[in-house]
Motif scaffolding. Structure first.
Motif, PDB file in Angstrom:
ATOM      1  N   THR A   1     -25.626  48.340  21.077  1.00  0.00           N
ATOM      2  CA  THR A   1     -26.598  49.412  21.321  1.00  0.00           C
ATOM      3  C   THR A   1     -25.939  50.772  21.101  1.00  0.00           C
ATOM      4  O   THR A   1     -24.715  50.896  21.106  1.00  0.00           O
ATOM      5  N   LEU A   2     -26.774  51.797  20.927  1.00  0.00           N
ATOM      6  CA  LEU A   2     -26.304  53.116  20.508  1.00  0.00           C
ATOM      7  C   LEU A   2     -26.834  54.222  21.418  1.00  0.00           C
ATOM      8  O   LEU A   2     -27.964  54.156  21.900  1.00  0.00           O
ATOM      9  N   ALA A   3     -26.000  55.251  21.625  1.00  0.00           N
ATOM     10  CA  ALA A   3     -26.449  56.472  22.303  1.00  0.00           C
ATOM     11  C   ALA A   3     -25.755  57.656  21.652  1.00  0.00           C
ATOM     12  O   ALA A   3     -24.687  57.513  21.067  1.00  0.00           O
ATOM     13  N   VAL A   4     -26.385  58.835  21.745  1.00  0.00           N
ATOM     14  CA  VAL A   4     -25.799  60.018  21.104  1.00  0.00           C
ATOM     15  C   VAL A   4     -25.741  61.188  22.081  1.00  0.00           C
ATOM     16  O   VAL A   4     -26.633  61.370  22.905  1.00  0.00           O
ATOM     17  N   ALA A   5     -24.657  61.973  21.962  1.00  0.00           N
ATOM     18  CA  ALA A   5     -24.517  63.207  22.744  1.00  0.00           C
ATOM     19  C   ALA A   5     -24.475  64.357  21.748  1.00  0.00           C
ATOM     20  O   ALA A   5     -23.602  64.398  20.884  1.00  0.00           O
TER      21      ALA A   5
ATOM     22  N   MET B   1     -17.309  63.674  24.887  1.00  0.00           N
ATOM     23  CA  MET B   1     -18.786  63.611  24.891  1.00  0.00           C
ATOM     24  C   MET B   1     -19.265  62.225  24.479  1.00  0.00           C
ATOM     25  O   MET B   1     -20.204  61.676  25.078  1.00  0.00           O
ATOM     26  N   ALA B   2     -18.638  61.663  23.443  1.00  0.00           N
ATOM     27  CA  ALA B   2     -19.036  60.325  22.972  1.00  0.00           C
ATOM     28  C   ALA B   2     -18.796  59.285  24.060  1.00  0.00           C
ATOM     29  O   ALA B   2     -19.630  58.406  24.304  1.00  0.00           O
TER      30      ALA B   2
ATOM     31  N   ALA C   1     -24.595  52.309  26.803  1.00  0.00           N
ATOM     32  CA  ALA C   1     -24.644  51.817  25.424  1.00  0.00           C
ATOM     33  C   ALA C   1     -23.257  51.348  24.977  1.00  0.00           C
ATOM     34  O   ALA C   1     -22.237  51.738  25.546  1.00  0.00           O
ATOM     35  N   ASP C   2     -23.232  50.520  23.930  1.00  0.00           N
ATOM     36  CA  ASP C   2     -21.958  50.023  23.398  1.00  0.00           C
ATOM     37  C   ASP C   2     -21.263  51.060  22.535  1.00  0.00           C
ATOM     38  O   ASP C   2     -20.042  51.078  22.439  1.00  0.00           O
ATOM     39  N   VAL C   3     -22.068  51.880  21.857  1.00  0.00           N
ATOM     40  CA  VAL C   3     -21.520  52.863  20.925  1.00  0.00           C
ATOM     41  C   VAL C   3     -22.008  54.254  21.328  1.00  0.00           C
ATOM     42  O   VAL C   3     -23.199  54.445  21.561  1.00  0.00           O
ATOM     43  N   GLY C   4     -21.066  55.197  21.422  1.00  0.00           N
ATOM     44  CA  GLY C   4     -21.445  56.578  21.695  1.00  0.00           C
ATOM     45  C   GLY C   4     -21.022  57.478  20.552  1.00  0.00           C
ATOM     46  O   GLY C   4     -19.905  57.386  20.056  1.00  0.00           O
TER      47      GLY C   4
END
Lengths: 411, 411
Positions: B277-281, B335-336, B345-348
């Protein structure tokens, strides 16, 4: 006074670039009361450019020719116009010096290619505005005229508004000046606006000092444009003021700004006056609203940030939305409260809904709940909107609807 | 075979609508190997439409006339074409029945106005594709032809790709089929691409089965288009495959997708395969990247959400960025990591930088640091990019550069 637009560039015919320049010029000409019956795109081919220019001069009084003024061998507009005028090109030393200066000020030497841009048909005069290396030209042909402007939009725009529109109006024997003012609105449909203003438009048609036009512009709002002519700047401003004073009461609170205002710039300005900071929690708009807000220069003085809570879990874990459905009034308000808490902002806004194409929690695409959490003394709460259209329109309409609601509640 | 495009509508001349239809058709014609030298916009005036059509027939072999096929009195294209053909209009009962059916299937009665849309010049034939109420028409004029299509983009497109391009190629004596494939790339400039492919382009110019073209498209990447002609569909696909096999090794890892792929759709697809899964800052991109990701249908299966941390305080309080400067390597990585922690999430991913126009922390506009926090086994870290241009280009280039970096690290 008939004005024709010719856009030069093979990349326009191939669809690699959409010709927005002609559309912008068409709108400017219309606002200045100048007729424009034809707009033609033609490639970088001298014989075809010449044929198009000759025909345009034949059926119109003036031609604006856009593009082909760069420094390369593909840039043929200068040569073709000289051919149409039946004159030679000569080096304009003032333009050459200006171009050399531009390169010099960036610590670079002017490539010899750029000398081509200082070549001017005998009898033509440069347009004073020259934001780039390409000079614009006013080229008389008998009692008609060709204006040559570069294809770079901001260079072209400066020349059209700085010189060409005034020159055209003078040639048309128009003594006065013309000006427009845009009232930006949200909250009424285009047909609703037309109905509210119908009587006034009829009065103006029977002989008024102004004209009115509408233009739906997505997240930029529904624009009402007032255009007036006057003997001088003071006179035209007085006429715009007078017309605005007539229609404002008819429109009421749906007017959120003037001219280049956007709903984001207006709301950020108002928050700044009130000393309040802003944060947003987005689901259905997915970051689009924050992106619009951050596009306003100086946004960082008011905007703290946002949370894009795209999953129900994230709405709960980060924003503290209670268990249960996440597309309803309560969830929208909880998201708005949550993002205030997380960011420490004074004002929290939230969006949750169904962008489509699939339904969600039994709700149809276009169903959107917005939430507003405001400091004491202002009205917090949530509201349901039913939007038409596709994903893109849902997020644009949601953004402007919610920002407009905040504007109204801030008073 | 020279094809000319005429777009009809006063709203196009006034700049109320930008004529994207002609640009799209120009690209389709070019891809099909058909020449197009002129594109003209004309208002809803029968004499001027007629003059433009007659001239187009005079200097070209075929004309596509777009717009003016609606049911109102302003829609004049049918009448004018009949005039140019020198024939009358007759009611086409099959079209009438089709229009009545369309209204009937929505439980409505056809307004009598719509009967106008079933009027066809004698000798013209309807285009089989008819997604809306306006039928398209193939109108022979001597050994030349006018195609009339509606101005509604999706209706026009269906008719152009379904009927007109093939009909034009048949008239041009082209036996085979033509097709294109776009390789989407990121990581090399347009001039770099041209250099890498220069020898191959020379070979193809000397007689090859395909042609290559480039198109810079912002956040959509830099496109390399292969176009080939073949005797049938199998043959043309084989030629596209063969050419792709030649240039792929020259391009290497910069190719991220084909045709309608975007960097977001490709990366979301890959993450889904890997079960991540993915999330963004976001700071410098301010929500734009999340907005792009959410525009991909089905994004919610992978994308958990994001944090727009527009102030240093929010970077610290929500994302846990340590005290000190916030536009550097360490802040981007923090931040990531922070957004992974907040969202689970798995990926930042993270962006921080200077969008301009002002400098920040002594760094120039266009300075951008991106951070990637990935699960064990993948390379986490941050990277500096120096972007050219304005706020809009900074956020587009940052988004595609960071997503592309993630693509490469996922392998």
């Amino acid at each position: 006074m008939k004005v024709e637009i010719v856009a030069v560039g093979t990349e326009l015919l191939l669809g690699q670039i959409v010709d927005t320049n002609s559309s912008w010029m068409g709108a400017e000409l219309a606002a200045a009361g100048l007729d424009s019956h034809f707009q033609t795109k033609v490639g970088d081919n001298p014989a075809r450019i010449e044929a198009v220019l000759r025909q345009a001069l034949d059926r119109s009084d003036a031609v604006i020719c856009c593009g082909g003024l760069g420094p390369t061998q593909d840039d043929l507009t200068r040569e073709v116009i000289a051919e149409v005028m039946g004159v030679d090109l000569v080096l304009d030393e003032a333009i050459e010096a200006r171009i050399r200066d531009m390169f010099g000020s960036r610590g670079r030497t002017m490539p010899e290619n750029n000398l081509r841009q200082a070549m001017v048909p005998v009898g033509a005069s440069p347009i004073p505005q020259q934001p780039g290396t390409a000079p614009g030209l006013v080229c008389p042909v008998g009692d008609k005229v060709i204006y040559a402007v570069p294809g770079v939009p901001y260079e072209m725009k400066e020349m059209v508004t700085g010189t060409i529109v005034d020159d055209l109006r003078r040639r048309a024997g128009e003594q006065g000046v013309i000006a427009s003012r845009v009232l930006r609105t949200w909250g009424m449909s285009e047909s609703g606006l037309a109905e509210v203003l119908a009587d006034r438009i009829t009065e103006l048609d029977d002989g008024g000092d102004a004209t009115l036009a509408f233009l739906a512009s997505g997240v930029e709002g529904l624009k009402v444009r007032i255009t007036a002519k006057g003997v001088d700047q003071d006179d035209v401003v007085a006429k715009l003021d007078a017309e605005e004073a007539v229609i404002r009461p008819l429109l009421g609170d749906i007017v959120f700004g003037l001219d280049d205002d956007t709903i984001e710039s207006v709301v950020l300005g108002r928050l700044r006056e009130l000393g309040l900071t802003l944060a947003v929690a987005e689901s259905v708009t997915g970051g689009y609203m924050a992106g619009r807000i951050c596009a306003v220069p100086g946004a960082s003085r008011v905007f703290r940030g946002g949370v894009v809570a795209y999953t129900p879990e994230m709405k709960r874990s980060v924003l503290g939305v209670p268990d249960g459905p996440v597309v309803n009034d309560d969830a929208a308000l909880a998201m708005a409260e949550g993002v205030r808490r997380v960011t420490g902002a004074d004002v929290g806004l939230a969006t949750t809904g169904v962008a489509g194409p699939d339904s969600l929690e039994g709700q149809k695409p276009g169903t959107v709940y917005v939430g507003l959490s405001l400091p004491e003394g202002y009205e917090s709460g949530s509201q349901l909107f039913r939007m038409p259209g596709d994903r893109e329109r849902v997020r644009q309409f949601t953004t402007i609807s919610l920002m407009n609601l905040l504007r109204q509640r801030l008073g």
